[in-house]
Each structure stands twice: as C-alpha cells, then as structure tokens.
Design a protein around this motif. Sequence first.
Motif, PDB file in Angstrom:
ATOM      1  N   HIS A   1      -4.518  21.994  30.280  1.00 20.66           N
ATOM      2  CA  HIS A   1      -3.355  21.804  29.418  1.00 20.66           C
ATOM      3  C   HIS A   1      -3.193  20.340  29.020  1.00 20.66           C
ATOM      4  CE1 HIS A   1       0.745  22.155  27.874  1.00 20.66           C
ATOM      5  NE2 HIS A   1       1.080  21.155  28.661  1.00 20.66           N
ATOM      6  N   HIS A   2      -3.270  19.439  29.988  1.00 22.58           N
ATOM      7  CA  HIS A   2      -3.041  18.035  29.672  1.00 22.58           C
ATOM      8  C   HIS A   2      -4.223  17.413  28.946  1.00 22.58           C
ATOM      9  CE1 HIS A   2       0.222  18.616  32.636  1.00 22.58           C
ATOM     10  NE2 HIS A   2       0.832  17.755  31.849  1.00 22.58           N
ATOM     11  N   ALA A   3      -5.411  17.964  29.146  1.00 23.37           N
ATOM     12  CA  ALA A   3      -6.538  17.512  28.331  1.00 23.37           C
ATOM     13  C   ALA A   3      -6.240  17.757  26.856  1.00 23.37           C
ATOM     14  CB  ALA A   3      -7.813  18.245  28.749  1.00 23.37           C
ATOM     15  N   GLY A   4      -5.591  18.869  26.569  1.00 25.44           N
ATOM     16  CA  GLY A   4      -5.247  19.177  25.188  1.00 25.44           C
ATOM     17  C   GLY A   4      -4.211  18.240  24.590  1.00 25.44           C
ATOM     18  N   TRP A   5      -3.403  17.590  25.436  1.00 28.38           N
ATOM     19  CA  TRP A   5      -2.389  16.664  24.940  1.00 28.38           C
ATOM     20  C   TRP A   5      -2.953  15.258  24.667  1.00 28.38           C
ATOM     21  CZ3 TRP A   5       1.882  17.194  22.556  1.00 28.38           C
ATOM     22  CH2 TRP A   5       2.761  18.247  22.833  1.00 28.38           C
ATOM     23  N   ALA A   6      -4.082  14.924  25.264  1.00 30.89           N
ATOM     24  CA  ALA A   6      -4.532  13.534  25.272  1.00 30.89           C
ATOM     25  C   ALA A   6      -4.658  12.921  23.877  1.00 30.89           C
ATOM     26  CB  ALA A   6      -5.869  13.424  26.014  1.00 30.89           C
ATOM     27  N   ASP A   7      -5.040  13.708  22.874  1.00 29.97           N
ATOM     28  CA  ASP A   7      -5.189  13.159  21.522  1.00 29.97           C
ATOM     29  C   ASP A   7      -4.031  13.570  20.612  1.00 29.97           C
ATOM     30  OD1 ASP A   7      -5.800  15.839  21.340  1.00 29.97           O
ATOM     31  OD2 ASP A   7      -7.524  15.573  20.014  1.00 29.97           O
ATOM     32  N   LYS A   8      -2.934  14.050  21.189  1.00 27.38           N
ATOM     33  CA  LYS A   8      -1.799  14.518  20.382  1.00 27.38           C
ATOM     34  C   LYS A   8      -0.488  13.863  20.813  1.00 27.38           C
ATOM     35  CE  LYS A   8      -4.074  19.029  20.079  1.00 27.38           C
ATOM     36  NZ  LYS A   8      -5.162  18.676  21.058  1.00 27.38           N
ATOM     37  N   LEU A   9      -0.557  12.775  21.558  1.00 27.38           N
ATOM     38  CA  LEU A   9       0.655  12.178  22.118  1.00 27.38           C
ATOM     39  C   LEU A   9       1.613  11.687  21.047  1.00 27.38           C
ATOM     40  CD1 LEU A   9      -1.051  10.199  25.021  1.00 27.38           C
ATOM     41  CD2 LEU A   9       0.142  12.398  25.158  1.00 27.38           C
ATOM     42  N   GLY A  10       1.080  11.274  19.915  1.00 19.64           N
ATOM     43  CA  GLY A  10       1.942  10.836  18.821  1.00 19.64           C
ATOM     44  C   GLY A  10       2.748  11.943  18.202  1.00 19.64           C
ATOM     45  N   TYR A  11       2.430  13.185  18.526  1.00 21.89           N
ATOM     46  CA  TYR A  11       3.140  14.341  17.973  1.00 21.89           C
ATOM     47  C   TYR A  11       4.001  15.038  19.037  1.00 21.89           C
ATOM     48  CZ  TYR A  11      -0.447  13.564  14.467  1.00 21.89           C
ATOM     49  OH  TYR A  11      -1.277  12.977  13.526  1.00 21.89           O
TER      50      TYR A  11
END
Length: 477
Positions: free
Chosen positions: A130-140
């Motif tokens: 789950h958090h791997a999926g967030w790593a490149d989307k933190l600005g959103y």
Amino acid sequence: MATWEYSPAPESAALAQLRPSYRPFVDGAFVDGGGEPLKTVNPATEEVLAEVGTASAQDVDTAVAAARRAQETTWGPMRGAERAKYLFRIARIVAERSRELAVLETLDNGKPIRESRDIDVPTASAHLFHHAGWADKLGYAGLGPDPRPVGVVGAVIPWNFPLLMATWKIAPALACGNTVVLKPAETTPLTALVLAEIAAEAGLPAGVLNVLPGAGDVGAALVGHEGLDKVAFTGSTDVGKQIQQRLAGTGRRLTLELGGKAANIVYDDAPIDQAVEGVVDGIFFNQGHVCCAGSRLLVQESIAEEFSELLLRRIETLRVGDPLDKNTDVGAINSRAQLDRIVDLAAAGDAEGAQRWTSSCPLPERGLFFPPTVFSGVEQTMRVAREEIFGPVLSVLTFRTPEEAVAKANNTPYGLSAGIWTEKGAKAMWTAQRLRAGVVWTNTFNRFDPTSPFGGYRESGFGREGGRIGLEAYLDA
C-alpha cells in the motif's frame, strides 16, 4: 452429545530457518553490537531460541548517523517512483517468505500459527504494498503541494505484533523519503532482524533501515537522541508518557499508539451468534495481547443472561496449546512478566468481588499459558474494568439504555477502539458518534486495513497510522 476431537496438526519449526545467533543491522550490514547479548525464548516451552546481539549507546549514535547520511544524500533526494520500487520488492519478498516469517513469529512470540500465517504476515506485506503505491503520489495526498520528508525517524515497537508493527512504522516512513532506526521489543526481535535481511536482499541503500535489538535502555537512548527528527512509539501508556515528557520542547515530532480498554457494546437487537463470535475474537485473538482488544463487554440487560450462556459455551470450545499446532485458538503468553501481571489482575478481580469463570480447556504442562477467563458482576470501579490486562480476560458489564452504554464505554482514561453490535444502522451511527475512541467497528471487531487510519485519544495516544492520513506524521508540508 458427540464432541469433535482434533488430531495434532503441527507446523514444522524448521521452516523458521532459526539460527543460533542474530546481530544488529546498521548501515546496510549486520554488525556485532556493543551491548550485552540477550537470549530470546520460546514462550510455549521456555526454551532458548537464539542469542541476539544488542546495541550500545555508541551503536545508536552510529545508526542515527548512518540514517542521516542516507536520508540527505540518497533516500530523501530519490524520486518517489524509485523509492516505490524498493518497497514493492520488500513487500514481494515478505509475501514469498511468508511461511518462514509466520513460523518464526509464532516461535518468538507465542501466538497461534493460524494468526501469524493468516493475519500478521499478509497484513504486513499489504502495508508495504500500500505505501509503495503512495511513494510517487504524495503531492496528491492533500497534505500540501510540495510535501517533504521529516528526516530521520526513531521507531520503537512492542512484542505483541513484532513484524506487523515494524511495517506499520517502516512502510510510511520510507515511502515519504525518511530513513528509520528501529528498536524491536526485547522479547521478540527475530522477525524485525529478518525484515532487515529482506531489505538488504531487495537492495535497499545502506543506512535507510537500521535495526537495534536490546532492552529498554536501547529504546531510551534512541528516543532521546538529538539526531532524530521524529519518534514513532507503540507500547504502554506509562512509557509513552515518559517519552512525551522527554521530547517536550525539543521540536522533534512524536506519535504515540498506546494502551486501551475497549468496550464491545451488544444491543438487544444484535445478531447474537455473530456478536458472540465478534466478542470472542475481540478479546481472545492473540491471547488478548492487543492494545485495541475488546476487554470490556457491555451487554444490554434484557439479553444478558442468554448472551452470557452462548458466550461461555463458545469460549469452552477454544483450544489452548501448542502455538505451532494449526488447531490452536489461544497460544502462549509472551513472557513470564506478562503472565505474572495477568495472574495478579485476575486475583484483584476475585478480591473485589467479581465472579470468575474459567475455561475447562486443559493447559500444556510446560510453557507460559493462561486459560480464557470471564469476570461477571463487574463494577466500573474494579481494576479488571479499568486497567489494561493485556491477556485473555474479559470483564462483563450490563446496561439498560443506549445513553448508559455510551457513558460506561467512555468511562475510561483510554480511547483507542470500540465495537457496536446492532441490526439498526441509525443506532450504530448514533452510538459511534458519541464514543470517544479512535476506531469504532460495527458488527465486526479487530478488522485492520492499510488504507484505514488507526490511532487513539487520551491515554491511548495521538497520531494515526495507515491510510492517507497516516502519511501526515512523516511529511513536512
């Protein structure tokens, strides 16, 4: 009446690939720790599993310095999509080695293999994915247009869910660009050290994750270290208060996930059979070694007698025994000190006039075990109703009206979780809105998901772990 007899179905301990010794993991390598080695023990047999090297104050300095160097030069500047690749690799390896990790967790912790296999390890892997999926989307994530990592995180975890708690801290911290120095519990260090091995196998840059086994002195040295930017702690309320006092005024961030004394509220219109199963799961899952355990049952007076009969009949079927046996429902208490505390608090229930019922399930002749126990006739002033027992002990109280149920549920210094059992959606919503608890389950209990935040109020701590909101503690907007 015919009874079912279950033949032994043990999992092989050899699957854990247990080694005679383990060492701290610092700056990308396993090193000889400067502290006194400890011996980690199988609570089901009280036999030594392995010798574990521990960290010294100098090792803490070295690990924090390595984490700082990696955060500033490698991990922090790295693109989120690249960080995600490492987390995905770690998640996949955890899933691939799930059977090994489950057996190792059961040996070191004492929990039933069924729980390690079906809950702890899969959920740990899920948090990493789950958090791997967030790593490149933190600005959103809605946490600012340009969120940045906090820096170096010191994480201290408890012994009840060693691998899962490690991933709860490590996954969001690394996804957000932070580096981590992790201190596992003294009695359960093994899966955290294997997780470090997995991180190295995945190619995680040196210094990004460091694991320092040891006793409370190592944890104290870590949380008080001036080189940290944030401390994430899960454990007892007393230790949490000490950490908060120590960090007050330092400017370092802190999140605390502490104890609980959750109420499980059963209304008279509840699906009774389903509620019985939920109450059993709420208190006897992981031997009651759960901060959000439903250790207080509040049952509506009009169904109290019927519900208690069904509940005790169901508890009587629970099997206590060898944690590696796939048929075991309730495993071993994690340590002698914890078993002594459970025994003392149960004795206090007797002394204060509560009526004790104990399962007739036979206990193993050796090891640290405590039978499923229920106290009825409990008053709110009794210690069994107010103090966190952290064991397989349930306190039963009754109520007449929803208002009384809410008042009794909130009559605690804690505020971590609660459960509601009713067929009326409006009643469930009315109750949930009035409960002072960070997590409220309806017609279920102990359901965890990496997309959902978890955390408490009051003496259960502050901050949230999991989900989008859980990222906030690891980011500077």
